[in-house]
Design a protein around this motif. Structure first.
Motif, PDB file in Angstrom:
ATOM      1  N   ALA A  75     -58.987 -52.460  23.436  1.00  0.00           N
ATOM      2  CA  ALA A  75     -58.289 -51.496  22.589  1.00  0.00           C
ATOM      3  C   ALA A  75     -56.872 -51.999  22.365  1.00  0.00           C
ATOM      4  CB  ALA A  75     -58.271 -50.123  23.239  1.00  0.00           C
ATOM      5  N   ASP A  76     -56.613 -52.441  21.156  1.00  0.00           N
ATOM      6  CA  ASP A  76     -55.280 -52.908  20.790  1.00  0.00           C
ATOM      7  C   ASP A  76     -54.465 -51.736  20.237  1.00  0.00           C
ATOM      8  OD1 ASP A  76     -55.877 -55.536  21.460  1.00  0.00           O
ATOM      9  OD2 ASP A  76     -56.662 -55.969  19.466  1.00  0.00           O
ATOM     10  N   GLU A  77     -53.161 -51.880  20.332  1.00  0.00           N
ATOM     11  CA  GLU A  77     -52.276 -50.837  19.846  1.00  0.00           C
ATOM     12  C   GLU A  77     -52.201 -50.873  18.326  1.00  0.00           C
ATOM     13  OE1 GLU A  77     -47.697 -49.346  20.556  1.00  0.00           O
ATOM     14  OE2 GLU A  77     -48.706 -50.576  22.045  1.00  0.00           O
ATOM     15  N   GLY A  78     -52.315 -49.696  17.708  1.00  0.00           N
ATOM     16  CA  GLY A  78     -52.182 -49.566  16.261  1.00  0.00           C
ATOM     17  C   GLY A  78     -50.804 -49.037  15.912  1.00  0.00           C
ATOM     18  N   PRO A  79     -50.612 -48.642  14.678  1.00  0.00           N
ATOM     19  CA  PRO A  79     -49.315 -48.093  14.288  1.00  0.00           C
ATOM     20  C   PRO A  79     -49.063 -46.743  14.960  1.00  0.00           C
ATOM     21  CG  PRO A  79     -50.853 -47.965  12.470  1.00  0.00           C
ATOM     22  CD  PRO A  79     -51.531 -48.742  13.537  1.00  0.00           C
ATOM     23  N   THR A  80     -47.806 -46.482  15.246  1.00  0.00           N
ATOM     24  CA  THR A  80     -47.407 -45.243  15.898  1.00  0.00           C
ATOM     25  C   THR A  80     -46.809 -44.298  14.865  1.00  0.00           C
ATOM     26  OG1 THR A  80     -46.969 -46.411  17.948  1.00  0.00           O
ATOM     27  CG2 THR A  80     -45.975 -44.254  17.715  1.00  0.00           C
ATOM     28  N   LEU A  81     -47.310 -43.063  14.838  1.00  0.00           N
ATOM     29  CA  LEU A  81     -46.743 -42.044  13.958  1.00  0.00           C
ATOM     30  C   LEU A  81     -45.554 -41.425  14.677  1.00  0.00           C
ATOM     31  CD1 LEU A  81     -50.089 -40.303  12.971  1.00  0.00           C
ATOM     32  CD2 LEU A  81     -48.895 -42.079  11.718  1.00  0.00           C
ATOM     33  N   LYS A  82     -44.403 -41.418  14.025  1.00  0.00           N
ATOM     34  CA  LYS A  82     -43.190 -40.915  14.661  1.00  0.00           C
ATOM     35  C   LYS A  82     -42.872 -39.529  14.102  1.00  0.00           C
ATOM     36  CE  LYS A  82     -41.450 -45.493  15.512  1.00  0.00           C
ATOM     37  NZ  LYS A  82     -42.422 -46.334  14.849  1.00  0.00           N
ATOM     38  N   ARG A  83     -42.740 -38.570  15.011  1.00  0.00           N
ATOM     39  CA  ARG A  83     -42.423 -37.194  14.645  1.00  0.00           C
ATOM     40  C   ARG A  83     -41.219 -36.737  15.444  1.00  0.00           C
ATOM     41  NH1 ARG A  83     -45.312 -38.783  11.285  1.00  0.00           N
ATOM     42  NH2 ARG A  83     -47.355 -37.999  10.695  1.00  0.00           N
ATOM     43  N   TRP A  84     -40.616 -35.625  15.003  1.00  0.00           N
ATOM     44  CA  TRP A  84     -39.432 -35.094  15.684  1.00  0.00           C
ATOM     45  C   TRP A  84     -39.673 -33.663  16.102  1.00  0.00           C
ATOM     46  CZ3 TRP A  84     -35.972 -38.574  16.932  1.00  0.00           C
ATOM     47  CH2 TRP A  84     -35.923 -39.739  16.183  1.00  0.00           C
TER      48      TRP A  84
END
Length: 111
Positions: A75-84
């Motif tokens: 399992a490779d890391e995918g894009p990270t969704l950034k929220r606040w």
């Protein structure tokens, strides 16, 4: 003979996916399906779909599912969704919603 399948942009952190993936690595396909079916983790459904896809790709080449083992999984890391998230006194805290790319490779047993 090897067959491969990918599940990309899965909305689960790679660390949680690796906990399930480590259980099926090196297992025969019927045993791996059994492990995934009775796993409590939600990501096991996605991994089972990926495993079934890899087995179907191998069966197109004329190999039976009973003769296959799970040779490689990761399992490779995918894009990270950034929220606040709002915090005290007008500040903000970052929330990282992680994704991962799951790969399952099945191959024939070494006889």
């Amino acid at each position: 003979m090897e067959a491969k399948a990918h599940a990309r942009y899965v909305r689960v952190s790679p660390r949680k996916a690796r906990m399930v993936i480590d259980m099926i690595r090196g297992q025969e396909v019927p045993r791996a399906r059994e492990i995934l079916q009775f796993s409590d983790r939600n990501v096991s459904e996605v991994i089972e779909k990926c495993l079934n896809s890899a087995v179907a790709n191998a069966e197109r080449e004329g190999v039976r599912a009973e003769n296959l083992i799970v040779t490689t999984t990761y399992a490779d890391e995918g894009p990270t969704l950034k929220r606040w998230r709002p915090r005290a006194r007008g500040s903000a805290a970052r929330i990282r919603k992680r994704t991962c790319h799951i790969t399952v490779v099945v191959g024939t047993k070494e006889a």
